[in-house]
Design an enzyme around this catalytic site. Sequence first.
Site, PDB file in Angstrom:
ATOM      1  N   ARG A  41       0.763  -4.973  -5.945  1.00 12.01           N
ATOM      2  CA  ARG A  41       1.116  -6.248  -5.146  1.00 12.01           C
ATOM      3  C   ARG A  41       1.314  -7.396  -6.300  1.00 12.01           C
ATOM      4  NH1 ARG A  41      -0.713  -4.596   0.160  1.00 12.01           N
ATOM      5  NH2 ARG A  41      -2.152  -2.972   0.010  1.00 12.01           N
ATOM      6  N   THR A  70       4.042   2.455   5.656  1.00 15.43           N
ATOM      7  CA  THR A  70       2.725   2.229   5.893  1.00 15.43           C
ATOM      8  C   THR A  70       1.876   3.130   6.911  1.00 15.43           C
ATOM      9  OG1 THR A  70       1.199   0.518   6.534  1.00 15.43           O
ATOM     10  CG2 THR A  70       3.361   0.074   7.413  1.00 15.43           C
ATOM     11  N   GLY A 124       0.846  -1.313  -0.016  1.00 16.22           N
ATOM     12  CA  GLY A 124       0.006   0.019   0.144  1.00 16.22           C
ATOM     13  C   GLY A 124       0.954   1.293   0.085  1.00 16.22           C
ATOM     14  N   ASP A 144      -0.357   2.201   8.827  1.00 16.61           N
ATOM     15  CA  ASP A 144      -0.796   1.642  10.218  1.00 16.61           C
ATOM     16  C   ASP A 144      -0.027   1.671  11.201  1.00 16.61           C
ATOM     17  OD1 ASP A 144      -3.235   0.905   8.567  1.00 16.61           O
ATOM     18  OD2 ASP A 144      -2.557  -1.009   8.076  1.00 16.61           O
ATOM     19  N   ASP A 164       1.962  -0.483  12.125  1.00 19.16           N
ATOM     20  CA  ASP A 164       2.187  -1.769  12.628  1.00 19.16           C
ATOM     21  C   ASP A 164       3.094  -2.605  12.404  1.00 19.16           C
ATOM     22  OD1 ASP A 164       1.609  -1.953   9.792  1.00 19.16           O
ATOM     23  OD2 ASP A 164      -0.054  -3.362   9.961  1.00 19.16           O
ATOM     24  N   ARG A 222      -6.783  -2.486   9.989  1.00 21.63           N
ATOM     25  CA  ARG A 222      -7.440  -3.942  10.114  1.00 21.63           C
ATOM     26  C   ARG A 222      -6.899  -4.657  11.334  1.00 21.63           C
ATOM     27  NH1 ARG A 222      -6.913  -4.340   4.111  1.00 21.63           N
ATOM     28  NH2 ARG A 222      -4.857  -4.721   4.563  1.00 21.63           N
ATOM     29  N   ASP A 231       4.863  -5.026   5.998  1.00 20.29           N
ATOM     30  CA  ASP A 231       5.287  -6.222   6.288  1.00 20.29           C
ATOM     31  C   ASP A 231       5.522  -7.259   5.247  1.00 20.29           C
ATOM     32  OD1 ASP A 231       2.664  -6.714   6.405  1.00 20.29           O
ATOM     33  OD2 ASP A 231       2.583  -8.047   8.152  1.00 20.29           O
TER      34      ASP A 231
HETATM   35  P1  ATP Z   1       0.724  -3.113   3.322  1.00 21.63           P
HETATM   36  O1  ATP Z   1       1.129  -2.782   4.751  1.00 21.63           O
HETATM   37  O2  ATP Z   1       0.059  -1.802   2.842  1.00 21.63           O
HETATM   38  O3  ATP Z   1      -0.276  -4.289   3.237  1.00 21.63           O
HETATM   39  P2  ATP Z   1       2.742  -4.721   2.384  1.00 21.63           P
HETATM   40  O4  ATP Z   1       3.973  -4.463   1.958  1.00 21.63           O
HETATM   41  O5  ATP Z   1       2.606  -5.605   3.594  1.00 21.63           O
HETATM   42  O6  ATP Z   1       2.007  -3.191   2.496  1.00 21.63           O
HETATM   43  P3  ATP Z   1       1.660  -6.723   0.732  1.00 21.63           P
HETATM   44  O7  ATP Z   1       0.778  -6.719  -0.584  1.00 21.63           O
HETATM   45  O8  ATP Z   1       1.355  -7.708   1.899  1.00 21.63           O
HETATM   46  O9  ATP Z   1       1.830  -5.250   1.242  1.00 21.63           O
HETATM   47  O10 ATP Z   1       3.264  -7.374   0.269  1.00 21.63           O
HETATM   48  C1  ATP Z   1       3.641  -6.505  -0.782  1.00 21.63           C
HETATM   49  C2  ATP Z   1       4.239  -7.300  -2.007  1.00 21.63           C
HETATM   50  O11 ATP Z   1       5.572  -8.176  -1.028  1.00 21.63           O
HETATM   51  C3  ATP Z   1       3.326  -8.670  -2.413  1.00 21.63           C
HETATM   52  O12 ATP Z   1       2.561  -8.184  -3.358  1.00 21.63           O
HETATM   53  C4  ATP Z   1       4.270  -9.805  -2.752  1.00 21.63           C
HETATM   54  O13 ATP Z   1       4.905  -9.283  -4.133  1.00 21.63           O
HETATM   55  C5  ATP Z   1       5.602  -9.620  -1.727  1.00 21.63           C
HETATM   56  N1  ATP Z   1       5.310 -10.649  -0.723  1.00 21.63           N
HETATM   57  C6  ATP Z   1       4.771 -10.644   0.292  1.00 21.63           C
HETATM   58  N2  ATP Z   1       4.826 -11.702   0.983  1.00 21.63           N
HETATM   59  C7  ATP Z   1       5.737 -12.419   0.253  1.00 21.63           C
HETATM   60  C8  ATP Z   1       6.260 -13.892   0.651  1.00 21.63           C
HETATM   61  N3  ATP Z   1       6.171 -14.525   1.662  1.00 21.63           N
HETATM   62  N4  ATP Z   1       7.406 -14.295  -0.317  1.00 21.63           N
HETATM   63  C9  ATP Z   1       7.720 -13.312  -1.371  1.00 21.63           C
HETATM   64  N5  ATP Z   1       7.030 -12.041  -1.518  1.00 21.63           N
HETATM   65  C10 ATP Z   1       6.173 -11.646  -0.900  1.00 21.63           C
END
Ligand code: ATP
Length: 335
Positions: A83, A137, A22, A139, A141, A183, A114
């Site tokens: 994503r 982020t 995000g 959040d 978090d 969330r 994360d």
């Molecule tokens: P937000 O807090 O806004 O959700 P985020 O970084 O947690 O941000 P995610 O969509 O959960 O957002 O993760 C970003 C990207 O990281 C994913 O679209 C994916 O490409 C990669 N990713 C997440 N988990 C894994 C994993 N276990 N192995 C490899 N790549 C991953």
Amino acid sequence: MEPKNYTDLKKITKIGVFTSGGDAPGMNAAIRAVVRTAIYNDLEVTGIYRGYQGMIDGDFTAMNRRSVSSIIQKGGTILKSARCLDFRTKEGRQQAFDNIQKEGIDALVAIGGDGTFTGANVFSTEFNIPVMCIPGTIDNDLYGSDYTLGYDTANNTVIEAIDKIRDTASSHNRVFFVEVMGRDSGCIALNAGVGGGAEAILLPEVNTGIDGLVEEIEFAEERQKTSMIVIIAEGDKNGGVYQVSKQVKEKFPHLDVKVSILGHLQRGGAPSSFDRVLATRMGYTAVNELLKGNTRATVGLRGTAMITTPLEEALNTKEFKLDEELLEIANIMNK
Ligand code: ATP
């Protein structure tokens, strides 16, 4: 404490920077700081569009000091975000590695949440490429930083919205249920609730139940309060903002109850002064830590100091991020 992941110091010549997950206000300011710190240290910088997806697609752009002019004040991310499901597969990551090798990128700075940290950790371990993360982020978090990028701006946005909603609430003697993002995290709800003077705050981490809220409303009525703002975090465990407002209406049929969901407006907008400075410090620290040989870690703010935390630790540590004293204060202010 020295981070555990210092590796043999490899000569870094070109850093790849990307934003993922995000978007959050302050990401641009962080990109700018990464680019300018890297160039100051005679490194080249490649911008990777759309996070891990851009790595897989080879969607790169060479960056210089001018490519990050006039972005410190902008919300969103000039490098776009996405994503990416393919990055969760070994084949996808191999493709990404082949592309960044072809581009000559020998270290990465990842800005995101994360999921982004998890991807960075897996990738860096598999291909032995140095990586430093920046927590971006709204959040708040993530373990490893008191504040994530965008959190302060989001709080300011929510407070501004509460102020505006309060005008209507008090003009029409209404009870407004305002849903804010979070969330799993009640950080925005608690902070903005306190800052906006909310009469009640419902958080995912603290299940007060509807009874607690009913008591708050009864108490407010006893004090002849004619309007109220109740802040509800997205992840509240009482069934969500519509369910809660419905239950309250059933208990207090005379109340004029309204719902307002703030939604994605909380993610946008110009970063606050705090987020701009935090992003600049984080971007600067990320590059300097890579140059020192630190890898597979996230930068963060502890108190007033910049620190780093190994990704393994950041991803595996559960931290109760709500300020317990602020929870107590919120309860006293509502009385
Ligand atoms: P937000 O807090 O806004 O959700 P985020 O970084 O947690 O941000 P995610 O969509 O959960 O957002 O993760 C970003 C990207 O990281 C994913 O679209 C994916 O490409 C990669 N990713 C997440 N988990 C894994 C994993 N276990 N192995 C490899 N790549 C991953």
